[in-house]
Motif scaffolding. Structure first.
Motif, PDB file in Angstrom:
ATOM      1  N   ARG A 144       0.821  -1.228   0.000  1.00 57.40           N
ATOM      2  CA  ARG A 144       0.000   0.000   0.000  1.00 57.40           C
ATOM      3  C   ARG A 144       0.849   1.270   0.000  1.00 57.40           C
ATOM      4  NH1 ARG A 144      -5.144  -1.540   2.125  1.00 57.40           N
ATOM      5  NH2 ARG A 144      -5.880   0.546   1.575  1.00 57.40           N
ATOM      6  N   TYR A 145       2.174   1.112  -0.066  1.00 60.31           N
ATOM      7  CA  TYR A 145       3.088   2.242   0.082  1.00 60.31           C
ATOM      8  C   TYR A 145       2.776   3.367  -0.894  1.00 60.31           C
ATOM      9  CZ  TYR A 145       7.513   4.831   0.256  1.00 60.31           C
ATOM     10  OH  TYR A 145       8.456   5.812   0.373  1.00 60.31           O
ATOM     11  N   ASP A 146       2.597   3.045  -2.173  1.00 64.72           N
ATOM     12  CA  ASP A 146       2.317   4.085  -3.177  1.00 64.72           C
ATOM     13  C   ASP A 146       1.005   4.800  -2.889  1.00 64.72           C
ATOM     14  OD1 ASP A 146       4.675   3.596  -4.501  1.00 64.72           O
ATOM     15  OD2 ASP A 146       3.778   2.265  -5.992  1.00 64.72           O
ATOM     16  N   GLU A 147       0.033   4.057  -2.368  1.00 65.90           N
ATOM     17  CA  GLU A 147      -1.260   4.658  -2.023  1.00 65.90           C
ATOM     18  C   GLU A 147      -1.098   5.670  -0.888  1.00 65.90           C
ATOM     19  OE1 GLU A 147      -5.735   3.156  -0.651  1.00 65.90           O
ATOM     20  OE2 GLU A 147      -4.214   1.685  -1.254  1.00 65.90           O
ATOM     21  N   PHE A 148      -0.273   5.327   0.100  1.00 63.23           N
ATOM     22  CA  PHE A 148      -0.002   6.269   1.182  1.00 63.23           C
ATOM     23  C   PHE A 148       0.748   7.496   0.651  1.00 63.23           C
ATOM     24  CE2 PHE A 148      -0.542   2.518   4.030  1.00 63.23           C
ATOM     25  CZ  PHE A 148      -1.436   3.070   4.919  1.00 63.23           C
ATOM     26  N   LYS A 149       1.719   7.272  -0.214  1.00 64.18           N
ATOM     27  CA  LYS A 149       2.499   8.385  -0.752  1.00 64.18           C
ATOM     28  C   LYS A 149       1.616   9.373  -1.519  1.00 64.18           C
ATOM     29  CE  LYS A 149       6.588   8.787  -1.273  1.00 64.18           C
ATOM     30  NZ  LYS A 149       7.611   9.620  -0.581  1.00 64.18           N
ATOM     31  N   LYS A 150       0.631   8.855  -2.233  1.00 63.25           N
ATOM     32  CA  LYS A 150      -0.246   9.721  -3.034  1.00 63.25           C
ATOM     33  C   LYS A 150      -1.057  10.673  -2.169  1.00 63.25           C
ATOM     34  CE  LYS A 150      -0.747   6.673  -7.052  1.00 63.25           C
ATOM     35  NZ  LYS A 150      -1.644   5.757  -7.793  1.00 63.25           N
ATOM     36  N   ILE A 151      -1.248  10.333  -0.917  1.00 62.66           N
ATOM     37  CA  ILE A 151      -1.985  11.230  -0.020  1.00 62.66           C
ATOM     38  C   ILE A 151      -1.043  11.847   1.020  1.00 62.66           C
ATOM     39  CG2 ILE A 151      -4.254  10.201  -0.400  1.00 62.66           C
ATOM     40  CD1 ILE A 151      -3.922   8.605   2.156  1.00 62.66           C
ATOM     41  N   ASN A 152       0.196  12.100   0.576  1.00 62.83           N
ATOM     42  CA  ASN A 152       1.164  12.876   1.365  1.00 62.83           C
ATOM     43  C   ASN A 152       1.466  12.238   2.720  1.00 62.83           C
ATOM     44  OD1 ASN A 152       2.879  15.129   1.773  1.00 62.83           O
ATOM     45  ND2 ASN A 152       1.296  16.199   2.940  1.00 62.83           N
ATOM     46  N   THR A 153       1.615  10.923   2.720  1.00 68.64           N
ATOM     47  CA  THR A 153       1.835  10.211   3.977  1.00 68.64           C
ATOM     48  C   THR A 153       3.088   9.339   3.881  1.00 68.64           C
ATOM     49  OG1 THR A 153      -0.534  10.155   4.407  1.00 68.64           O
ATOM     50  CG2 THR A 153       0.831   8.610   5.648  1.00 68.64           C
ATOM     51  N   GLU A 154       3.941   9.458   4.897  1.00 72.55           N
ATOM     52  CA  GLU A 154       5.165   8.673   4.979  1.00 72.55           C
ATOM     53  C   GLU A 154       5.016   7.592   6.047  1.00 72.55           C
ATOM     54  OE1 GLU A 154       7.646   9.047   2.967  1.00 72.55           O
ATOM     55  OE2 GLU A 154       7.172  10.984   2.053  1.00 72.55           O
ATOM     56  N   LEU A 155       5.600   6.434   5.796  1.00 69.16           N
ATOM     57  CA  LEU A 155       5.588   5.329   6.744  1.00 69.16           C
ATOM     58  C   LEU A 155       6.954   5.199   7.406  1.00 69.16           C
ATOM     59  CD1 LEU A 155       3.836   2.590   4.555  1.00 69.16           C
ATOM     60  CD2 LEU A 155       2.757   4.160   6.173  1.00 69.16           C
ATOM     61  N   ILE A 156       6.964   4.953   8.704  1.00 68.39           N
ATOM     62  CA  ILE A 156       8.208   4.705   9.435  1.00 68.39           C
ATOM     63  C   ILE A 156       7.962   3.527  10.374  1.00 68.39           C
ATOM     64  CG2 ILE A 156       9.994   5.615  10.943  1.00 68.39           C
ATOM     65  CD1 ILE A 156       9.064   8.439  10.228  1.00 68.39           C
ATOM     66  N   GLY A 157       8.728   2.437  10.199  1.00 71.81           N
ATOM     67  CA  GLY A 157       8.640   1.308  11.107  1.00 71.81           C
ATOM     68  C   GLY A 157       9.634   1.436  12.246  1.00 71.81           C
ATOM     69  N   LEU A 158       9.458   0.629  13.277  1.00 73.38           N
ATOM     70  CA  LEU A 158      10.361   0.700  14.440  1.00 73.38           C
ATOM     71  C   LEU A 158      10.290  -0.579  15.250  1.00 73.38           C
ATOM     72  CD1 LEU A 158      10.885   3.546  16.986  1.00 73.38           C
ATOM     73  CD2 LEU A 158      10.137   1.307  17.813  1.00 73.38           C
ATOM     74  N   SER A 159      11.453  -1.047  15.687  1.00 74.85           N
ATOM     75  CA  SER A 159      11.535  -2.013  16.774  1.00 74.85           C
ATOM     76  C   SER A 159      12.886  -1.819  17.452  1.00 74.85           C
ATOM     77  CB  SER A 159      11.380  -3.459  16.282  1.00 74.85           C
ATOM     78  OG  SER A 159      12.599  -3.960  15.788  1.00 74.85           O
ATOM     79  N   VAL A 160      13.120  -2.577  18.515  1.00 75.14           N
ATOM     80  CA  VAL A 160      14.387  -2.437  19.239  1.00 75.14           C
ATOM     81  C   VAL A 160      15.445  -3.406  18.702  1.00 75.14           C
ATOM     82  CG1 VAL A 160      13.292  -1.529  21.311  1.00 75.14           C
ATOM     83  CG2 VAL A 160      13.600  -4.004  21.078  1.00 75.14           C
ATOM     84  N   ASP A 161      15.165  -4.062  17.590  1.00 72.73           N
ATOM     85  CA  ASP A 161      16.173  -4.906  16.946  1.00 72.73           C
ATOM     86  C   ASP A 161      17.270  -4.030  16.341  1.00 72.73           C
ATOM     87  OD1 ASP A 161      14.963  -7.710  17.035  1.00 72.73           O
ATOM     88  OD2 ASP A 161      13.313  -6.544  16.198  1.00 72.73           O
ATOM     89  N   SER A 162      18.416  -4.641  16.068  1.00 69.78           N
ATOM     90  CA  SER A 162      19.554  -3.905  15.515  1.00 69.78           C
ATOM     91  C   SER A 162      19.354  -3.596  14.039  1.00 69.78           C
ATOM     92  CB  SER A 162      20.840  -4.722  15.675  1.00 69.78           C
ATOM     93  OG  SER A 162      20.834  -5.821  14.768  1.00 69.78           O
TER      94      SER A 162
END
Length: 204
Positions: free
Chosen positions: A54-72
């Motif tokens: 869905r990344y391109d769909e989010f980008k089209k509506i001015n939205t950035e995705l950022i994931g996170l965990s405490v892994d290296s």
């Protein structure tokens, strides 16, 4: 420190799979910051693939995705490689390696008993204000459709100052803010509203 709806999102400067990243770099964009319990886990893998699709769909509506965990960062890199090799899906968004747990604790994403991050979602608006917080149990994957629906509802409110009624879907009518005076209330009913406190407006 607790994070609350409507407050400024705590800033951070972190290392990610796309290199160094500052939250301030995203000012002017909508941001979905989401945490996952651990790399190389089955539910998290399905979520990352779904977000990537869905990344391109989010980008089209001015939205950035950022994931996170405490892994290296090395764990993240190997997991991203494995997803590409085994499932043919490239993860196009950055994933924070929060090994010191600073961001996770700042955003209430830590399960201190297990030492891992929870399954959290934060939507941050272009002014860097936290507009949504959702936490899912470790054994239940996120609903990307619902995250997208809620994001679009928040964007409707941002653009049109309209609220979203129950079960709202993009393209449906929004709700106008309640009137602040008696005259406004009377005029709304004169203009066709069934009741003065609930007035819909078309969104096209």
């Amino acid at each position: 420190m607790a994070v609350y709806l409507g407050q400024k999102a705590p800033g951070f400067l972190v290392n990610t799979t796309k290199g160094p990243l500052s939250l301030e770099d995203y000012k002017g964009n909508w941001v979905i910051l989401f945490s996952h319990p651990a790399d190389f886990t089955p539910v998290c893998t399905t979520e990352f693939m779904a977000f990537a699709r869905r990344y391109d769909e989010f980008k089209k509506i001015n939205t950035e995705l950022i994931g996170l965990s405490v892994d290296s960062i090395y764990s993240h890199i190997e997991w991203m490689k494995n997803i590409k090799e085994k499932f043919g899906i490239e993860i196009p968004f950055p994933v924070i390696a929060d090994i010191n747990k600073d961001v996770a604790r700042e955003y209430n994403m830590m399960d201190e008993k297990t030492g891992s991050t929870v399954r959290g979602v934060f939507i941050i608006d272009p002014n860097m204000i936290v507009r949504l917080m959702i936490y899912y149990p470790a054994e239940t994957g996120r609903n990307i459709d619902e995250i997208m629906r809620t994001l679009k509802a928040l964007q409707m409110n941002w653009d049109r100052k309209l609220a979203a009624p129950v079960n709202w879907q993009p393209g449906n009518d929004g709700i106008v803010s309640a009137p602040g005076t008696l005259d406004e209330a009377i005029n709304r009913e004169k203009n066709g509203s069934k009741t003065w406190y609930l007035t819909y407006e078309a969104v096209r």
